[in-house]
Design a protein around this motif. Structure first.
Motif, PDB file in Angstrom:
ATOM      1  N   HIS A 114       0.861  -1.288   0.010  1.00 49.18           N
ATOM      2  CA  HIS A 114       0.038  -0.054  -0.053  1.00 49.18           C
ATOM      3  C   HIS A 114       0.830   1.206   0.013  1.00 49.18           C
ATOM      4  O   HIS A 114       1.978   1.195   0.139  1.00 49.18           O
ATOM      5  CB  HIS A 114      -0.868  -0.065   1.209  1.00 49.18           C
TER       6      HIS A 114
ATOM      7  N   ASP B  51       0.999   5.146   1.980  1.00 47.18           N
ATOM      8  CA  ASP B  51       0.662   5.766   3.049  1.00 47.18           C
ATOM      9  C   ASP B  51       0.231   7.517   2.495  1.00 47.18           C
ATOM     10  O   ASP B  51       1.117   7.945   2.170  1.00 47.18           O
ATOM     11  CB  ASP B  51       1.399   6.196   4.288  1.00 47.18           C
TER      12      ASP B  51
ATOM     13  N   HIS C  40       4.603  -0.201  -0.401  1.00 42.36           N
ATOM     14  CA  HIS C  40       5.485  -0.762   0.717  1.00 42.36           C
ATOM     15  C   HIS C  40       4.606  -1.884   1.225  1.00 42.36           C
ATOM     16  O   HIS C  40       3.317  -1.709   1.464  1.00 42.36           O
ATOM     17  CB  HIS C  40       6.090  -0.061   1.655  1.00 42.36           C
TER      18      HIS C  40
ATOM     19  N   ARG D 174       3.757  10.671  12.313  1.00 46.55           N
ATOM     20  CA  ARG D 174       3.580  11.233  10.878  1.00 46.55           C
ATOM     21  C   ARG D 174       2.912  12.751  10.920  1.00 46.55           C
ATOM     22  O   ARG D 174       2.727  13.093  11.967  1.00 46.55           O
ATOM     23  CB  ARG D 174       2.192  10.608  10.214  1.00 46.55           C
TER      24      ARG D 174
HETATM   25 FE    FE Z   1       2.426   2.105   5.314  1.00 46.57          FE
END
Ligand code: FE
Ligand code: MD5
Length: 217
Positions: A130, A132, A186, A212
């Motif tokens: 996926h 992010d 990843h 994040r």
């Molecule tokens: Fe991720």
């Protein structure tokens, strides 16, 4: 140690003492207002990885302050010590000695993460390929691993398939994903049971913390 532009792996960045201390905090987070939970994907399938969040609660495709998909409670604050650790992590990964691009050196001073996803992988847990991209920011993601070794698959920005590079992430490893690598596909194909080092504070399973910048307020 640079897998792509802005994707830097720093093995063994956390000391065993730091790892044990973080594992203790993990125990507190999981006893906080929102328990560890396996997120449900829009198709209805549940992830095998379980997550507890700090600062902002993540559900597939969005962030919120309250865990509306769990128990409606507000998540714990993002700790000040983790903001400082995030800045140190970016400084360690984006140092001129490691040969990273000039534009990334110095990012650490302004780096201010406001959300952490703390993932717990038990034996058999995995995460599919996926990107992010639920954050409204292209600031780097800082990743810290504790406990069992995993196979990390670092792909490309165009497809969830080949070409990719598989590498092991071990207890104490730091990885920073920023710059042109921020939106690379990843995943975690597997965790290697029984590989947690003595003294890391975790006997079984793997913890991964990702810091994040949500870009939200
Ligand atoms: Fe991720
Ligand atoms: C993990 N977590 O080991 C990984 C580490 C997640 C997740 O993937 O979404 O919770 S973070 C890996 C990562 C993050 C951001 C960008 C890139 C990789 N990348 O560009 O390859 O539980």
């Amino acid at each position: 140690r640079q897998l792509g532009p802005g994707a830097v792996h720093v093995p063994g960045w956390l000391s065993l003492e730091q790892q044990r201390w973080i594992v203790e905090r993990f125990g507190e987070w999981t006893q906080g207002p929102v328990p560890l939970r396996a997120a449900s994907l829009p198709g209805g399938r549940r992830m095998s990885v379980r997550t507890v969040c700090l600062g902002w609660h993540w559900q597939p495709y969005r962030y919120s302050r309250t865990a509306t998909d769990v128990n409606g409670q507000a998540v714990l604050d993002f700790p000040e010590w983790m903001v400082r650790l995030g800045k140190k992590a970016v400084a360690a990964a984006y140092s001129p000695e490691l040969g990273v691009d000039e534009s990334l050196v110095g990012l650490s001073d302004v780096y201010a993460p406001d959300a952490a996803l703390v993932n717990y992988y038990d034996d058999g847990a995995a995460m599919g390929m996926h990107q992010d991209k639920d954050e409204h920011s292209n600031a780097p993601v800082v990743s810290l691993s504790i406990g069992e070794t995993c196979i990390f698959r670092f792909g490309n920005t165009q497809t969830r398939t080949k070409p990719y590079t598989d590498l092991e992430l071990r207890s104490g490893d730091l990885f920073v994903f920023g710059g042109p690598s921020r939106f690379t596909y990843h995943g975690i194909p597997k965790v290697l049971p029984g590989t947690a080092p003595d003294g890391c504070g975790l006997d079984r399973g793997r913890i991964n913390i990702t810091m994040r910048v949500t870009g939200l307020s």
